[in-house]
Design an enzyme around this catalytic site. Structure first.
Site, PDB file in Angstrom:
ATOM      1  N   ARG A   1      -1.144 -25.705  -1.841  1.00  0.00           N
ATOM      2  CA  ARG A   1      -0.910 -24.518  -1.009  1.00  0.00           C
ATOM      3  C   ARG A   1      -0.291 -23.373  -1.811  1.00  0.00           C
ATOM      4  NH1 ARG A   1      -3.739 -23.420   2.267  1.00  0.00           N
ATOM      5  NH2 ARG A   1      -3.736 -21.346   1.342  1.00  0.00           N
TER       6      ARG A   1
ATOM      7  N   GLU B   1       3.933  16.041  -5.985  1.00  0.00           N
ATOM      8  CA  GLU B   1       3.063  15.990  -4.805  1.00  0.00           C
ATOM      9  C   GLU B   1       3.065  17.350  -4.112  1.00  0.00           C
ATOM     10  OE1 GLU B   1       3.821  12.675  -2.027  1.00  0.00           O
ATOM     11  OE2 GLU B   1       3.844  14.168  -0.424  1.00  0.00           O
TER      12      GLU B   1
ATOM     13  N   LYS C   1       8.210  14.062  -4.493  1.00  0.00           N
ATOM     14  CA  LYS C   1       7.465  14.006  -3.235  1.00  0.00           C
ATOM     15  C   LYS C   1       8.009  15.037  -2.245  1.00  0.00           C
ATOM     16  CE  LYS C   1       5.763   9.793  -2.607  1.00  0.00           C
ATOM     17  NZ  LYS C   1       5.673   8.340  -2.296  1.00  0.00           N
TER      18      LYS C   1
ATOM     19  N   ASP D   1      -1.815  15.638  -1.520  1.00  0.00           N
ATOM     20  CA  ASP D   1      -1.623  14.655  -0.462  1.00  0.00           C
ATOM     21  C   ASP D   1      -2.352  15.052   0.811  1.00  0.00           C
ATOM     22  OD1 ASP D   1      -0.507  12.242   0.463  1.00  0.00           O
ATOM     23  OD2 ASP D   1       1.015  13.374   1.579  1.00  0.00           O
TER      24      ASP D   1
ATOM     25  N   LYS E   1       3.558   0.518  -3.033  1.00  0.00           N
ATOM     26  CA  LYS E   1       3.542  -0.219  -1.758  1.00  0.00           C
ATOM     27  C   LYS E   1       3.111  -1.656  -1.992  1.00  0.00           C
ATOM     28  CE  LYS E   1       2.753   4.055   0.799  1.00  0.00           C
ATOM     29  NZ  LYS E   1       1.814   4.898   1.552  1.00  0.00           N
TER      30      LYS E   1
END
Lengths: 287, 287, 287, 287, 287, 287
Positions: free
Chosen positions: F101, F203, F168, F224, F136
């Protein structure tokens, strides 16, 4: 009969260093050099010295890639001259280039310590004095730095706060602040709480402190920042009732003179707190 | 706007150092000094310098005993003169004495690095050159040694093998051994495999290598062991097509002359590989 | 002036134990008892003894939930009678019930060691002998088991193989097998390699071995499995030239007789290798 | 078909123990015995028992030095008589002497548990009862202590708070304090929140509690501190509607009588909370 | 009464994630935003769902900087609509921006699991079936992924290979290969070796296997890849003699139909092996 | 020339996963299958895809039991069709079934990422665009998830907050809140504090921001959530003065159209934040 750090402790240190230096790979070697390339390289001394770090260097190579083989021809605690080939490394080129810096960082630093230690040891040859290190080591590297001192012919002082007593000026200041004026009794009382295997060393700044400390049962008396004349006088006064350690301001230039006073131990913080890495390099052997 | 290491990373380092220095207690303080005694102490500069290690020193104290409070009056990256009180420490005497050495070992070493860095930075003032460190750091301490360089006004080079490319002589030797004669194409091909955020730096030993490397798209060209005249000539040749880094044999005496050639970056391994701990001490404040 | 393990070392041990006992939660408390319930509980002695483990018990509670408060009214190294309330615990019911077993496992074991040690210490009262432990501790728990011995009034022997020398029968057998017949010289030669703070203890099985060992400079002579009469004779022979330790077959019934022979140290492996947990329990206080 | 702990878990435990016992080397062996000496030794039983700890002992040797080879001739879960040679060890003398104590500390403790368990198991032979352990294990060693119980023929109870429910008197007291008077409903409600694989066991102190607990769907009822007569009566009352566990005050002398009442499970905290290490020793084999 | 992972386990996971995401600092925030800036931010749902990860998100913030305060207004296991403000965060801007991604990575993933689970749970409302997870979790995150399933109203299957038995087709294949033809006896024999708290579940692929498995004493029978009709028939055949679990090919579209067959448990690997992170974001609140 | 994670890092991850899945053994295999049984099994693709995880799968097997041998016939980054045998495993049956597993959990997830990445990469074939991942990733698994993206032919974005700058919207919002209106100057000032190897990406949400960012010296501009038309226009405007990255709302259906606009980089969070495990299974080979 050199006390060597254990395999597991060395591997733990080296793994940490490898992870620090290449957390997710070597973007240079792994994108530029073919994975199938093999290389032969030599660890070469660019200046003379005393070797320390053989096992650590081997671990840096083999933990990066078990397919690397490393053979040392000079061994820890041995001296070498400039230009000496210390070791030969053979294996996948990507991995050897990846491991190079970590291996060098360890062995250069450790050999720097061993080489400096050996200079101090040579300077006191013919006297009863031994050169010892201090707790002024690099955080996390005491294990290998102390070993490097041994490789250089030096001796180790206590390893940590847990394994021997060192009563320093700040301790005595605290006793005084607490209203304890009888140092002899304080030392005897402390001794009663300690393991019978615990060595008791007491630092004194002034000759007048010596008798009270001897009466307290000190095994070693550390004479801190004593002049050479004061050291000689103190050695005569102590007369074998305790070991005598000289400390503070010990330079290579002065150490022989200090040793001549008859002290048993000379501790040198600079062995580990101000290390110059020895100049060693990795040369690719043309095929 | 100093990039500081995270709390957790600092605590992990300090815990390791405390454990190394007192695995099961401090047999001196805990058998000699009453547990109820409190002490006020000062971290004092015994020579001038630049501070680095504030958070680490505080952690050494508070992780030994949360009841210790430490207040710095000089802060990281600030300069101080001999005799300056850098911080005041207040708390249980046993714990302060136990934590002293670990705290000092960190802050002395880090301030030694910051102070040396600041000397190099001062030496290149008025030029376009910045002083940067190398990967020749103490295994396990890169985090704080790199921070110390920043405290001294220096800049960091790549942190590890994973975050930027540095093609060195050994890489080029391997390419040649593999039959790759066109360095330009090899570099272009490598670039295609890298992240777009990965900076590519290439080391050259001889002026003749420069054009091929530029054509390969290097972001920075490292001129290794070039004479001052060669550096000036190479800067003129490169003419802004890449950043220029000088490396090898950079001493405090020579660094200004190197900077005057117009190079962008001067890397100095000695900032971290041969550190002299700054002389800082802990003095008990009489009550 | 009890040497206590550091906060961090205790927390590391307790975290490991909590994780072992509840890797992903307590399926009983967390599905049966309302999360908002609070509880007051008492740590109660179901038999008399000597306390050890206060900090560890507190850590088991507070690391499970910082909202639990624990107040000890009896402290480490203090004796208590059956039925004594040792501590009061107040906090979220789920968490107190979850932490109970880990807290008890530590404090029952440690108090069992302290209580047994205190019985041995009491049995030798009025003699010069001190009761000491051995390296026969539970793997991983030496830190707290040695502390428990101190709580019981005993002393610690060397902590590990790294901090003091103990030459045992197997070592002497190896020397003989290596053709080394002069034990005195072997010991002197060993001493020259050791730190000056390293205590040297040598085990002898027969009275005939004593003089050679003394001549070798042993700090302590361990008399292994000597009869009471042999011990007395050996103490007379050694006459203060070294400390004398009796070991082997030391029971509570016999220990006073052994102490009466004048030995300095009596080591008892059973203090830690065969521990009976003291009967302590956690009682809920009805509101 | 003995469930054995994994290699990695055993190595982690043994590494921790080796590090605890020799943080930076064995100052005795490494300064007294020539590094080139080899030794053959035997692990010998000084009293009869049941073996447990084969893999752990081997790991203590091989992790100290991979050059040591250890061969067990008696295996885990097998019985042996006094004087039996359990294993033969061959390798570098320094390393074998260094690893000896850690290896013995594990195997003596584990074999002590296995041997005591086997005595309880033998005492209930011919009945339906099985002997099981409890969560009263040494912090950090549950893995190997539970395995030792299996080696002795015992069975394990739940491993931790996370894998099975045990509702004890303190839980019921909390429910009552929360105004929950219907235990049956509380148990049913708890069951609805649990995994379908979670076994539910409920402790009762008085026979009157049994029916409510059965109605709540308990898989096992633990009868705490019931007299033998009460146990027999409860077994008859429960009549197979749940498993029955007897606990509290189970001695070797009484265990057969308890088993005769027809209970399914007898839990014995003493198997792990009050362990006497079995007397095993390492003998050098003369060459 | 939600079983929550312990504080320490959550902190360990979050520390690892923070270290992975910012090994030596955040070069953007720490060079662009003034260290003195403070920010208020909101965790906002960009789509509806069920919350899971409150404690983990809080830890990501507070372990980055203890000066950040985070207050959740929606709590774990609660549903929310698009646009809902789930939490408000206030603290030093550098640290909040640094911690953002790690906090989101956890809470988006966990809420994705909780939300999907809740959809399955809703789909079987009104039947006896419960939705359970599997061991197909992300390596290292089982602790929080299992918790997320509970937040979504699902139940957990066995946590690991150590806490319950699941005999699968490969096990039965191995038995057959070993010449064991009587599955009933094999299961009974296995049961005798297990803890009495260990639940035994057996997977069958064909209806013909059911009786042998029931006779072997299985607590749960897993019907793997049975059609809906086969499931209904098997439920009737088993008739309460064991719990019945349906597994394999369970989609949201089909799960209600499966539940209508009367099975007790429906296990859905997709709950954790194919997770879509829920769309949550961090918005700066204009001051 | 695939950058592979180091052996030690992979082993650390796999050890953690094995420990999570079987903390004290596999109660099924170890009580049901004879310890002497051996098995041959095959890792089989139940759907087509791209392999990633070879070394991790091998480690799951060999760290469970060094006696298992695993041989891959398909290698990382290679494609395979449904039904392909990817690897053959041979060894003790108990161990193979225990490791199954964990091995599958890694290789299914990693191959799921590689396969999805390869679909994106194929969709942009013939354009200048490269497909890159984001931060992410699953906490703790970035190392292997980033590698899986490379196996699929994708490129990596910055690894962590420490190795490249990404300014950002939230950073720009903070600057504005701090009264900084000149973004160009803020970026230039930031650049002066960064390592020369640090890539700066900024960004922008609106075309109007582009010129100020270019003037600030951005190496890459992230557009973006721009429409396809806006992207094309921005590419023309930027005209090679910086790399151009498109991000936000990139689906497989739309990615080719985005690539046709001439952007250099297309980042796709879904590559790692919403992974569907590839369907791979372990089949026992009948003997």
């Amino acid at each position: 009969m050199l006390i060597r750090p254990g395999h597991d402790a060395i591997h733990r240190l080296v793994r940490m260093a490898l992870d620090e230096d290449a957390p997710w790979g070597d973007v240079t070697s792994q994108t530029l050099i073919a994975a199938s390339m093999r290389v032969t390289a030599q660890l070469v001394a660019r200046e003379p010295g005393v070797l320390s770090g053989e096992d650590v260097f081997i671990a840096a190579m083999s933990l990066t890639d078990p397919a690397i083989s490393t053979r040392f021809v000079v061994h820890d605690a041995e001296t070498f001259s400039e230009g000496t080939v210390l070791a030969t490394i053979e294996g996948p080129a990507q991995a050897v280039l990846q491991a190079e810096r970590v291996g060098l960082n360890f062995v250069q630093r450790m050999s720097g310590i061993a080489t400096l230690t050996a200079q101090y040891v040579a300077a006191v040859a013919g006297t009863r004095a031994r050169i010892v290190d201090t707790r002024k080591t690099t955080p996390g590297l005491r294990l290998v730095e102390r070993y490097a001192v041994r490789c250089g012919g030096g001796h180790n002082h206590r390893y940590s706060l847990s394994d021997a007593v060192m009563v320093k000026d700040n301790h005595l200041a605290m006793l005084a602040a607490d209203g304890v004026s009888n140092v002899t009794e304080a030392l005897q009382s402390m001794r009663a709480r300690l393991s019978h295997t615990t060595h008791v060393e007491v630092e004194v700044d002034r000759p007048e402190q010596i008798e009270a400390v001897l009466a307290g049962g000190a095994d070693t008396i550390l004479l801190d920042n004593f002049s050479t004349a004061q050291l000689a006088s103190a050695v005569a006064q102590i007369a074998g009732r305790a070991l005598v350690e000289a400390s503070g301001g010990i330079t290579l230039a002065r150490v022989h003179e200090v040793a001549e006073t008859g002290v048993d131990i000379i501790s040198v913080g600079a062995l580990t707190h101000s290390v110059r890495s020895l100049d060693l390099g990795l040369d690719i052997v043309p095929q």
